[in-house]
Design an enzyme around this catalytic site. Structure first.
Site, PDB file in Angstrom:
ATOM      1  N   ASP A 114       9.532  -8.916   3.000  1.00  0.00           N
ATOM      2  CA  ASP A 114       9.278  -9.016   1.563  1.00  0.00           C
ATOM      3  C   ASP A 114       9.928  -7.885   0.775  1.00  0.00           C
ATOM      4  O   ASP A 114       9.897  -6.721   1.174  1.00  0.00           O
ATOM      5  CB  ASP A 114       7.775  -9.007   1.294  1.00  0.00           C
ATOM      6  CG  ASP A 114       7.478  -9.238  -0.177  1.00  0.00           C
ATOM      7  OD1 ASP A 114       7.937 -10.255  -0.707  1.00  0.00           O
ATOM      8  OD2 ASP A 114       6.829  -8.382  -0.795  1.00  0.00           O
ATOM      9  N   ASP A 172       0.536  -9.673  -4.740  1.00  0.00           N
ATOM     10  CA  ASP A 172       1.793  -8.911  -4.769  1.00  0.00           C
ATOM     11  C   ASP A 172       1.563  -7.569  -5.475  1.00  0.00           C
ATOM     12  O   ASP A 172       2.415  -7.106  -6.255  1.00  0.00           O
ATOM     13  CB  ASP A 172       2.922  -9.693  -5.434  1.00  0.00           C
ATOM     14  CG  ASP A 172       4.293  -9.075  -5.169  1.00  0.00           C
ATOM     15  OD1 ASP A 172       4.383  -8.146  -4.334  1.00  0.00           O
ATOM     16  OD2 ASP A 172       5.272  -9.518  -5.793  1.00  0.00           O
ATOM     17  N   LEU A 178       0.815  -1.219   0.000  1.00  0.00           N
ATOM     18  CA  LEU A 178       0.000   0.000   0.000  1.00  0.00           C
ATOM     19  C   LEU A 178       0.852   1.274   0.000  1.00  0.00           C
ATOM     20  O   LEU A 178       0.323   2.361  -0.135  1.00  0.00           O
ATOM     21  CB  LEU A 178      -0.952  -0.003   1.203  1.00  0.00           C
ATOM     22  CG  LEU A 178      -2.056  -1.071   1.147  1.00  0.00           C
ATOM     23  CD1 LEU A 178      -2.904  -1.037   2.413  1.00  0.00           C
ATOM     24  CD2 LEU A 178      -2.935  -0.896  -0.081  1.00  0.00           C
ATOM     25  N   HIS A 196      10.318 -14.103   1.497  1.00  0.00           N
ATOM     26  CA  HIS A 196      10.661 -13.754   0.108  1.00  0.00           C
ATOM     27  C   HIS A 196      11.886 -14.601  -0.229  1.00  0.00           C
ATOM     28  O   HIS A 196      13.003 -14.282   0.175  1.00  0.00           O
ATOM     29  CB  HIS A 196      10.968 -12.259   0.017  1.00  0.00           C
ATOM     30  CG  HIS A 196      11.446 -11.811  -1.329  1.00  0.00           C
ATOM     31  ND1 HIS A 196      10.726 -10.942  -2.113  1.00  0.00           N
ATOM     32  CD2 HIS A 196      12.570 -12.097  -2.033  1.00  0.00           C
ATOM     33  CE1 HIS A 196      11.381 -10.711  -3.242  1.00  0.00           C
ATOM     34  NE2 HIS A 196      12.522 -11.406  -3.214  1.00  0.00           N
TER      35      HIS A 196
END
Length: 460
Positions: free
Chosen positions: A166, A319, A75, A193
């Protein structure tokens, strides 16, 4: 979001839960009152008892699903509000049929403290279009040197249960072990990740025939597979939960399948773009196709699709990675990796998994709602469409098609790899706790001034 007035009782007629037999659905007080023949009477009774006029909506021809849940959203707020804000990302999510999103921590500052995760959590609550659940960083600043305050983030108002660096891998095996041990105490999960950093120095795209022709540094499949294998062994050793972010290779599927067969508590996700696009697109040198992990081969795509159908890959996660124009509209080597995904995810799943017969609508609900909610510990989402359950729902027109236009998406950024593509499935309505967040394809709710657009280009 605080609502100055209660949501009206709703009666949605003729929609087909999970694409099966059409049924009326009565909703009041944020929950499903009943589904089926008694729905009208129940809705009318709720209206009389609350003295609020009943709202009736024709759901004929629509498929009803539990509201979608995305375990992997960026975001960008705080820090990069030029690329996305919690408000615009929430609008994109609601238009895509989502009722909850998990926000990744690579913001500025990093969401690695109780204070920052609470900030993101409250921003999401203020917008109120979806439930925004922050993901906490595993390490301070995502630097891979020192564990972040995992316990404090879990104990905060945000109640963080998922932790990830991530964008970067927790490469230090001892640090990864300690993180797995720490979150085990409160049932948390480490979302990795998976990218061996030494094997991907300077990597620009998938390592293979296309990278060799283009002369771009390759990101080898083994760099992902080696980390997944290591982490599955660590999760086994510790007895903790591991989640693999954006798994992208056939070899990774084999590693996860073997770990699950041994009883390892591992789950895995795949992105919509890895279910549809391949490294051949890099031949255009259009940086919109640059993503991390990179687009792989057609053979990988086919294995990934089958792995979702077989349950080896548990969920599809977007993603969603918005980037401002200056970070994406440039030469391939300089461009940031990432793609938009929230408004196109359901259509890509329909196209790649439903139309192909690999999943039915219940399968779509499983991978886009039920399992992501379960992995993330949100017991109020991904629930059955049944009496007494939270009214977090999405209604989809399965036969309508729409053309993706980046400029018409709700995100502040425009980096969609599906520009101009005609896709199946249009979200007509999204409900969060019995209140429309999207109605007739338009963002609504008590903050009607939300600056977003509906999906446009609907052709049928």
């Amino acid at each position: 979001m605080s609502h100055p007035y209660p949501a009206p009782p709703l009666l949605i007629t003729g929609a087909a839960p999970y694409g099966e037999e059409p049924a009326d659905i009565a909703i009041a007080g944020g929950v499903i009152l009943t589904v089926g023949a008694d729905a009208r009477a129940a809705a009318e009774r709720a209206a009389r008892e609350s003295d609020i006029a009943l709202v009736e909506t024709d759901g004929g021809g629509l498929v009803a699903l539990p509201g979608l849940v995305d375990l992997h959203t960026h975001l960008r707020e705080p820090g990069r509000e030029d690329a996305e804000t919690v408000e615009t990302g929430s609008a994109a999510a609601a238009l895509g049929g989502f009722t909850a999103v998990f926000a990744m921590p690579n913001t500025h500052p990093t969401t690695d403290t109780a204070g920052v995760v609470e900030q993101v959590y409250r921003l999401g609550a203020d917008v109120g279009l979806v439930d925004v659940q922050p993901i906490g960083a595993v390490t301070v600043g995502r630097q891979g040197q020192q564990l972040a305050e995992l316990g404090a983030m879990n104990a905060s108002a945000a109640g963080v249960t998922v932790f990830s660096d991530d964008g970067d891998c927790v490469a230090d095996p001892l640090l990864m072990r300690r993180a797995l041990e720490y979150v085990k105490a409160f049932g948390g999960v480490i979302a990795q990740h998976a990218q061996e950093p030494r094997l991907t120095v300077g990597a620009q795209m998938h390592e293979g025939d296309v990278s060799a022709v283009l002369g771009l540094a390759g990101w080898p499949a083994v760099a992902e597979e080696a980390i997944i294998a290591r982490d599955c062994l660590l999760a086994d050793h510790v007895g903790s939960r591991l989640h693999v972010c954006h798994l992208s290779t056939a070899g990774s599927v084999a590693v996860v399948a073997a770990a699950k067969a041994r009883g390892t508590a591992v789950t895995a996700e795949v992105t919509p773009h890895h279910l549809l696009l391949t490294d051949e697109l890099a031949r255009s040198y259009d940086a919109v196709y640059k993503v991390n992990p990179p687009l792989r081969t057609e053979a990988d795509v086919q294995v990934l699709r089958q792995a979702v159908a077989d349950g080896v890959i548990d969920i599809v996660a977007t993603d969603h990675a918005p980037h401002a124009a200056e970070d994406k509209d440039c030469e391939w080597d300089s461009a940031s990796p990432g793609m938009l995904g929230l408004q196109t995810a359901l259509s890509i799943v329909i196209d790649s998994l439903l139309v192909t017969g690999l999943l039915d609508w219940r399968g779509v609900a499983r991978v886009l709602s039920e399992k992501p909610a379960e992995i993330g510990g949100r017991a109020d989402h991904g629930r059955p469409i049944a009496a007494g359950e939270p009214a977090n729902l999405v209604f989809v027109d399965p036969y309508a098609r729409w053309t993706v236009r980046g400029a018409e998406l709700a995100s502040l950024s425009r980096n969609t790899p599906f520009e101009g593509m005609e896709l199946p499935g249009v979200v007509r309505h999204t409900l969060l706790r019995g209140r429309f967040t999207v109605r007739d394809g338009v963002v609504t709710g008590s903050q009607d001034a939300t600056n977003s657009t509906a999906q446009q280009g609907v052709s049928a």
